[in-house]
Design an enzyme around this catalytic site. Structure first.
Site, PDB file in Angstrom:
ATOM      1  N   CYS A  34      50.065  21.909 199.526  1.00 49.19           N
ATOM      2  CA  CYS A  34      51.480  23.102 199.746  1.00 49.19           C
ATOM      3  C   CYS A  34      52.364  23.031 200.900  1.00 49.19           C
ATOM      4  O   CYS A  34      52.963  23.491 200.901  1.00 49.19           O
ATOM      5  CB  CYS A  34      50.201  24.304 199.856  1.00 49.19           C
ATOM      6  SG  CYS A  34      49.359  24.115 201.734  1.00 49.19           S
ATOM      7  N   ASP A  36      51.702  22.085 203.783  1.00 55.04           N
ATOM      8  CA  ASP A  36      51.765  22.321 205.416  1.00 55.04           C
ATOM      9  C   ASP A  36      50.863  21.171 205.479  1.00 55.04           C
ATOM     10  O   ASP A  36      49.946  20.348 205.747  1.00 55.04           O
ATOM     11  CB  ASP A  36      50.615  23.814 204.779  1.00 55.04           C
ATOM     12  CG  ASP A  36      50.504  24.893 204.781  1.00 55.04           C
ATOM     13  OD1 ASP A  36      52.375  24.870 204.616  1.00 55.04           O
ATOM     14  OD2 ASP A  36      49.349  25.518 204.538  1.00 55.04           O
ATOM     15  N   CYS A  59      53.314  27.360 205.778  1.00 53.19           N
ATOM     16  CA  CYS A  59      53.537  29.155 205.899  1.00 53.19           C
ATOM     17  C   CYS A  59      53.142  29.927 206.161  1.00 53.19           C
ATOM     18  O   CYS A  59      52.564  29.029 207.574  1.00 53.19           O
ATOM     19  CB  CYS A  59      53.120  29.117 203.896  1.00 53.19           C
ATOM     20  SG  CYS A  59      50.823  29.137 204.560  1.00 53.19           S
ATOM     21  N   CYS A 103      44.845  26.851 203.979  1.00 50.96           N
ATOM     22  CA  CYS A 103      45.111  26.500 205.648  1.00 50.96           C
ATOM     23  C   CYS A 103      44.343  26.398 206.729  1.00 50.96           C
ATOM     24  O   CYS A 103      43.953  26.254 207.701  1.00 50.96           O
ATOM     25  CB  CYS A 103      46.181  27.991 206.001  1.00 50.96           C
ATOM     26  SG  CYS A 103      47.366  28.122 204.499  1.00 50.96           S
TER      27      CYS A 103
END
Length: 127
Positions: A34, A36, A59, A103
């Protein structure tokens, strides 16, 4: 609504953003899937995390997870901070969407990496 008010609050007004120049421990983790990248800095005094900062490129969920996780370990003993789970972070944020749970996992891993770094440095000093 996709995100809880707490997630939005920690995304819009993240706590503990920044860098600790002379950090006792730094943990950096990333997830190419993603994109991150999370970096957590800790300051430890007598086994207590006295300060913690983070830089997260990612994000909204990643930023909110970093912010909440740093709030949860600040002022806590290192041993307690090591027990922080991604589930606890997600719960403290009143839940994350299923596809964003990774996350909170990143936040847990970054904190563990920062503590490992701190413990390695501490060992090196005592030798």
């Amino acid at each position: 609504m996709l995100y809880s008010e707490k997630v939005m609050d920690h995304f819009m007004n993240p706590r503990n953003v920044g860098k600790i120049e002379d950090a006792d421990g730094v943990g950096e983790v990333g997830n190419a899937k993603c994109g991150d990248i999370m970096k957590i800095y800790i300051k430890v005094n007598d086994g207590i995390i006295t300060d913690v900062k983070f830089n997260t490129f990612g994000c909204g969920s990643a930023i909110a997870s970093s912010s909440m996780a740093t709030e949860m370990i600040k002022g806590k003993p290192v041993s307690e901070a090591l027990e922080l789970t991604n589930k606890a972070v997600a719960e403290a944020l009143d839940g994350l969407p299923a596809h964003k749970l990774h996350c909170s996992v990143l936040a847990e891993e970054a904190i563990k990496a920062a503590i490992e770094d701190y413990e390695k440095k501490k060992e090196a000093k005592s030798e």
